[in-house]
Scaffold this motif. Sequence first.
Motif: not given
Length: 263
Positions: A119-135
């Motif tokens: 869960d911890g890996t997913w929590n950071f990965t999805q949240t950072v992934g959303q930032h990267l996609i948006q940027r």
Amino acid sequence: MLPDGSFAGRVSIVTGGSSGIGEGIATELARLGSDVVIVARRQEALDAAVARLAVHGTRIGTYAADVRDRDRVEEVVADVVATYGRIDHLVNSAAGNFQANPEDLSQNAWRAVVGIVLDGTWNFTQTVGQHLIQRGEGGSILNIGTTAALIGGPSTVHSTAAKAGVLAMTKSLGAAWAQHGIRVNVMTPGPTEDTGAMTFLFGEEGQWEEQVAAIPLKRMLTRQEAADASAYLLSDYAAYVTGHNLVIDGGRSLGRAGGVFSG
Ligand code: HXC
């Protein structure tokens, strides 16, 4: 080692960055020019790590957070973007583990370890992934595996199952996010010197020797070697590598199943 400046101008988050393999990776990224944000549960451990990390002239930030706490993870990522302007790299190194007979594990013990690792890996990965996609400028993410996820871990089924999930998550996201220029890989270390895994899991007399005896190259991985492999996967030198699992275990997992190092 990669050339100096390979990560100049980059911003990297390393969970579990106050100790062990995570600290080794954080140190190497700072040496290569990245601003580095380390995340761990205890602020005292983070403060101690900053003193060791802040010697390369890049910015080092700390956030006390439990990777299982999704709200806190989103708060941390938003604050890093606000403070540093961007995120380029994420390393999910936070982990939890202990040895237990599978039949004796409580539901709480299973949830604690699966919660941190998967869960911890997913929590950071999805949240950072959303930032990267948006940027829209791409980025790279690195997860930390275990050889047990490949060959089985009889005394650590909770950790092994969670790490196998991280491996499948990595391959899935490697395919899903390639269109956004985001690469996702795993570095799978064997038994590594100066890590909680070895002192915490195999701290009893004779256990280290037993581990080394099972490694064809007859020594443990060093933290620097783990950091070098990790930096490569995160860097532009691996621009065509995604969804990959780089096993760096001295041959430990070749043709072996089970054994004491099953973590
Ligand atoms: C048996 C244990 C235990 C132990 C905890 N539990 N430690 N059971 N042996 N040594 C049980 C508790 O009894 C409890 O169940 C449940 O697990 C949750 O424990 P808590 O302490 O409340 O959880 P928490 O504070 O969230 O701690 C998480 C932890 C802890 C993973 C359990 O050990 C931890 O924080 N470790 C961090 C350091 C670490 O693990 N480093 C090594 C990572 S090595 P009950 O039923 O009693 O409530 C690694 C490498 C992987 O991951 C592969 C290579 C080997």
